[in-house]
Design a protein around this motif. Structure first.
Motif, mmCIF file in Angstrom:
data_model
loop_
_atom_site.group_PDB
_atom_site.id
_atom_site.type_symbol
_atom_site.label_atom_id
_atom_site.label_comp_id
_atom_site.label_asym_id
_atom_site.label_seq_id
_atom_site.Cartn_x
_atom_site.Cartn_y
_atom_site.Cartn_z
ATOM 1 N N THR A 75 -13.449 17.663 2.588
ATOM 2 C CA THR A 75 -13.968 16.665 1.624
ATOM 3 C C THR A 75 -14.296 17.241 0.254
ATOM 4 O OG1 THR A 75 -16.333 16.748 2.164
ATOM 5 C CG2 THR A 75 -14.957 15.301 3.520
ATOM 6 N N THR A 76 -13.818 18.427 -0.074
ATOM 7 C CA THR A 76 -14.132 18.998 -1.383
ATOM 8 C C THR A 76 -12.893 19.177 -2.258
ATOM 9 O OG1 THR A 76 -13.949 21.286 -0.620
ATOM 10 C CG2 THR A 76 -16.132 20.264 -0.509
ATOM 11 N N LEU A 77 -13.128 19.046 -3.535
ATOM 12 C CA LEU A 77 -12.150 19.348 -4.573
ATOM 13 C C LEU A 77 -12.780 20.485 -5.365
ATOM 14 C CD1 LEU A 77 -9.503 18.228 -5.940
ATOM 15 C CD2 LEU A 77 -11.019 17.039 -7.502
ATOM 16 N N LYS A 78 -12.109 21.625 -5.424
ATOM 17 C CA LYS A 78 -12.694 22.789 -6.086
ATOM 18 C C LYS A 78 -11.810 23.282 -7.214
ATOM 19 C CE LYS A 78 -15.173 24.321 -2.012
ATOM 20 N NZ LYS A 78 -15.308 25.326 -0.974
ATOM 21 N N LEU A 79 -12.463 23.692 -8.295
ATOM 22 C CA LEU A 79 -11.784 24.304 -9.425
ATOM 23 C C LEU A 79 -12.049 25.795 -9.349
ATOM 24 C CD1 LEU A 79 -10.190 23.856 -12.082
ATOM 25 C CD2 LEU A 79 -12.417 23.785 -13.240
ATOM 26 N N TRP A 80 -10.978 26.580 -9.284
ATOM 27 C CA TRP A 80 -11.059 28.036 -9.099
ATOM 28 C C TRP A 80 -10.645 28.760 -10.368
ATOM 29 C CZ3 TRP A 80 -12.464 29.855 -4.239
ATOM 30 C CH2 TRP A 80 -12.433 28.927 -3.205
ATOM 31 N N ASP A 81 -11.344 29.830 -10.694
ATOM 32 C CA ASP A 81 -10.939 30.735 -11.759
ATOM 33 C C ASP A 81 -9.969 31.729 -11.129
ATOM 34 O OD1 ASP A 81 -10.874 33.202 -13.332
ATOM 35 O OD2 ASP A 81 -12.505 32.316 -14.495
ATOM 36 N N LEU A 82 -8.735 31.742 -11.559
ATOM 37 C CA LEU A 82 -7.725 32.598 -10.931
ATOM 38 C C LEU A 82 -7.919 34.080 -11.230
ATOM 39 C CD1 LEU A 82 -4.556 30.355 -11.318
ATOM 40 C CD2 LEU A 82 -5.928 30.778 -9.261
ATOM 41 N N ALA A 83 -8.592 34.409 -12.308
ATOM 42 C CA ALA A 83 -8.832 35.823 -12.636
ATOM 43 C C ALA A 83 -9.898 36.433 -11.736
ATOM 44 C CB ALA A 83 -9.234 35.967 -14.105
ATOM 45 N N THR A 84 -10.926 35.644 -11.401
ATOM 46 C CA THR A 84 -12.043 36.172 -10.617
ATOM 47 C C THR A 84 -12.033 35.712 -9.161
ATOM 48 O OG1 THR A 84 -13.525 34.319 -11.129
ATOM 49 C CG2 THR A 84 -13.502 36.205 -12.676
ATOM 50 N N GLY A 85 -11.322 34.630 -8.876
ATOM 51 C CA GLY A 85 -11.316 34.071 -7.527
ATOM 52 C C GLY A 85 -12.564 33.268 -7.200
ATOM 53 N N GLU A 86 -13.387 32.990 -8.212
ATOM 54 C CA GLU A 86 -14.631 32.255 -8.003
ATOM 55 C C GLU A 86 -14.451 30.762 -8.246
ATOM 56 O OE1 GLU A 86 -17.933 33.899 -10.109
ATOM 57 O OE2 GLU A 86 -17.414 35.945 -9.546
ATOM 58 N N VAL A 87 -15.270 29.962 -7.560
ATOM 59 C CA VAL A 87 -15.286 28.512 -7.752
ATOM 60 C C VAL A 87 -16.071 28.202 -9.016
ATOM 61 C CG1 VAL A 87 -16.042 26.306 -6.802
ATOM 62 C CG2 VAL A 87 -15.096 28.051 -5.286
ATOM 63 N N VAL A 88 -15.446 27.490 -9.947
ATOM 64 C CA VAL A 88 -16.067 27.111 -11.210
ATOM 65 C C VAL A 88 -16.824 25.793 -11.051
ATOM 66 C CG1 VAL A 88 -15.597 26.503 -13.624
ATOM 67 C CG2 VAL A 88 -14.280 28.301 -12.517
ATOM 68 N N ALA A 89 -16.264 24.864 -10.272
ATOM 69 C CA ALA A 89 -16.880 23.557 -10.054
ATOM 70 C C ALA A 89 -16.401 23.006 -8.728
ATOM 71 C CB ALA A 89 -16.519 22.614 -11.195
ATOM 72 N N SER A 90 -17.204 22.103 -8.156
ATOM 73 C CA SER A 90 -16.853 21.490 -6.882
ATOM 74 C C SER A 90 -17.237 20.014 -6.901
ATOM 75 C CB SER A 90 -17.575 22.214 -5.750
ATOM 76 O OG SER A 90 -17.202 21.684 -4.497
ATOM 77 N N PHE A 91 -16.400 19.178 -6.322
ATOM 78 C CA PHE A 91 -16.636 17.748 -6.227
ATOM 79 C C PHE A 91 -16.518 17.350 -4.768
ATOM 80 C CE2 PHE A 91 -14.526 13.597 -5.778
ATOM 81 C CZ PHE A 91 -15.489 12.769 -6.336
ATOM 82 N N GLY A 92 -17.454 16.573 -4.267
ATOM 83 C CA GLY A 92 -17.405 16.113 -2.883
ATOM 84 C C GLY A 92 -16.938 14.665 -2.813
ATOM 85 N N SER A 93 -16.157 14.351 -1.806
ATOM 86 C CA SER A 93 -15.667 12.987 -1.610
ATOM 87 C C SER A 93 -16.164 12.450 -0.271
ATOM 88 C CB SER A 93 -14.136 12.966 -1.653
ATOM 89 O OG SER A 93 -13.613 13.630 -0.520
#
Length: 73
Positions: A17-35
């Motif tokens: 149920t999540t939509l995540k925005l990832w920073d490809l350089a660091t591999g970290e999640v920048v933002a997350s949205f729940g549905s």
């Protein structure tokens, strides 16, 4: 999964149920949205700001990636 036009970030839709925005350089999640349901798909518009995602129940979500490290303010 979708990659931003600048190639710096990725957007992932998940059945958890999540939509995540990832920073490809660091591999970290920048933002997350729940549905409300498991997400099956996502896409990013050529402007790198507008996002659409769909869940298993048929709902469609429209989001904007503003102020999230995407180069937009």
């Amino acid at each position: 999964m979708a990659i931003t036009p600048d190639g710096k970030q990725a957007l992932s839709a998940s059945r958890d149920t999540t939509l995540k925005l990832w920073d490809l350089a660091t591999g970290e999640v920048v933002a997350s949205f729940g549905s409300d349901g498991g997400l099956d798909c996502c896409a990013i518009a050529p402007d790198g700001v507008r996002v659409v995602a769909g869940d298993r129940s048929g709902r469609v979500y429209f989001l904007r990636l503003e102020g999230l490290g995407t180069g937009e303010t």
